[in-house]
Design an enzyme around this catalytic site. Structure first.
Site, mmCIF file in Angstrom:
data_model
loop_
_atom_site.group_PDB
_atom_site.id
_atom_site.type_symbol
_atom_site.label_atom_id
_atom_site.label_comp_id
_atom_site.label_asym_id
_atom_site.label_seq_id
_atom_site.Cartn_x
_atom_site.Cartn_y
_atom_site.Cartn_z
ATOM 1 N N GLU A 1 34.826 35.681 38.123
ATOM 2 C CA GLU A 1 36.374 35.475 37.955
ATOM 3 C C GLU A 1 37.426 34.755 38.727
ATOM 4 O O GLU A 1 37.050 34.782 39.955
ATOM 5 C CB GLU A 1 36.849 36.986 37.637
ATOM 6 C CG GLU A 1 38.244 37.031 37.060
ATOM 7 C CD GLU A 1 38.881 38.438 36.851
ATOM 8 O OE1 GLU A 1 39.774 38.695 36.141
ATOM 9 O OE2 GLU A 1 38.207 39.389 37.605
ATOM 10 N N LYS B 1 40.161 36.990 28.055
ATOM 11 C CA LYS B 1 40.152 38.409 28.757
ATOM 12 C C LYS B 1 41.092 39.321 28.014
ATOM 13 O O LYS B 1 42.087 39.090 27.765
ATOM 14 C CB LYS B 1 40.240 38.324 30.145
ATOM 15 C CG LYS B 1 40.424 39.683 31.009
ATOM 16 C CD LYS B 1 40.505 39.500 32.265
ATOM 17 C CE LYS B 1 40.552 40.844 33.037
ATOM 18 N NZ LYS B 1 40.865 40.963 34.482
ATOM 19 N N CYS C 1 35.704 41.255 34.073
ATOM 20 C CA CYS C 1 35.824 42.082 35.037
ATOM 21 C C CYS C 1 36.334 43.212 34.546
ATOM 22 O O CYS C 1 35.558 44.312 34.213
ATOM 23 C CB CYS C 1 36.825 41.473 35.935
ATOM 24 S SG CYS C 1 37.340 42.175 37.574
#
Length: 269
Positions: free
Chosen positions: A39, A109, A151
């Site tokens: 990321e 995301k 993440c």
């Protein structure tokens, strides 16, 4: 073969691409090869405003990455790249390039890191400048069916179950975990997601103290569908790799068909 690169990205996108290019030169000659980046690999800014400025000139960086894919004959899971939206925010977009340099998938995301952590930064408010995505993404590749996450998504098992139901065999988790949350939860969560979905989990991580003042946990890791740690890099920069065995994966799913036993399917994402 799949490799995960561990990086310590800084404020300069140009310097970060140079760091990535230097690591490319050290990778195995095996092809096909999927390279997974962490990321925020392109730019790890001090503020969302600085990242947004990069997002507004992203095309030239995308072209550089496309060129590298062709030059080195690699598939590339490009961690996250800021892609500007019309709302003066950006998607934390995980792009998958093929070895011809074409973008074959984009995952934005979903879960944004708006939390307080007992570290040097203290408060994280990703939603101030990041726009959350809505769509799950699974894509065919020479390595198997790849599911994309980023993440903080790791904490939401419903997303991973949805990816498995959509066919994912390999799930990527590019990350920049804090040192505090990483030490407490990183490996247990990754192992749980691999076991629950009976999938390979490939987690490329940021590691070390960054120019923006943040400290990240590192510990890039590859976990098998049975929950075995196949490879791990605790600290520093470098790479780890594995050759997924999809026959073993499907044998695990056949012998323990947990998804067909799932009684809460309608309550999952």
């Amino acid at each position: 073969m799949i490799v995960a690169l561990q990086m310590c990205s800084g404020l300069s996108a140009d310097a970060n691409i140079e760091q990535f290019t230097q690591q490319l030169q050290q990778l195995p000659a095996t092809r096909p090869l999927l390279v997974c980046l962490p990321e925020s690999f392109l730019v790890f800014s001090k503020s969302g405003q600085q990242t947004l400025a990069i997002a507004k000139q992203i095309d030239m960086y995308l072209q550089q990455l496309s060129n590298l894919c062709r030059q080195y004959d690699i598939w590339l899971a490009a961690g996250t790249i800021p892609i500007a939206t019309e709302h003066d925010k950006y998607f934390a977009a995980s792009l998958l390039f093929n070895n011809q340099g074409d973008v074959v998938a984009q995952y934005n995301k979903m879960h944004l890191f708006d939390v307080d952590v007992a570290d040097g930064t203290g408060a994280y408010r990703e939603s101030n400048y990041t726009q959350a995505g809505n769509d799950i993404v699974v894509v065919d590749s020479p390595f198997g069916k790849i599911g994309l996450t980023v993440c903080y998504d790791l904490r939401f098992s419903g997303l991973f179950s949805a990816l498995q139901r959509a066919g994912a065999e390999i799930i990527l988790v590019p990350s920049a975990f804090t040192t505090v949350t990483g030490a407490a939860h990183w490996q247990p969560l990754l192992t749980a997601r691999a076991i629950e979905t009976q999938s390979y989990v490939i987690a490329a991580a940021q590691a070390g103290l960054h120019e923006n003042g943040r400290a990240t946990y590192g510990h890039s890791i590859i976990i098998s569908p049975w929950g075995d740690v196949l490879s791990e890099l605790a600290n520093g920069t470098g790479f780890i790799g594995c050759q997924p065995d999809l026959n073993r994966l499907h044998a695990i799913r056949r012998d323990m068909p947990v998804q067909s036993h799932q009684r809460f399917r309608e309550h999952l994402l």
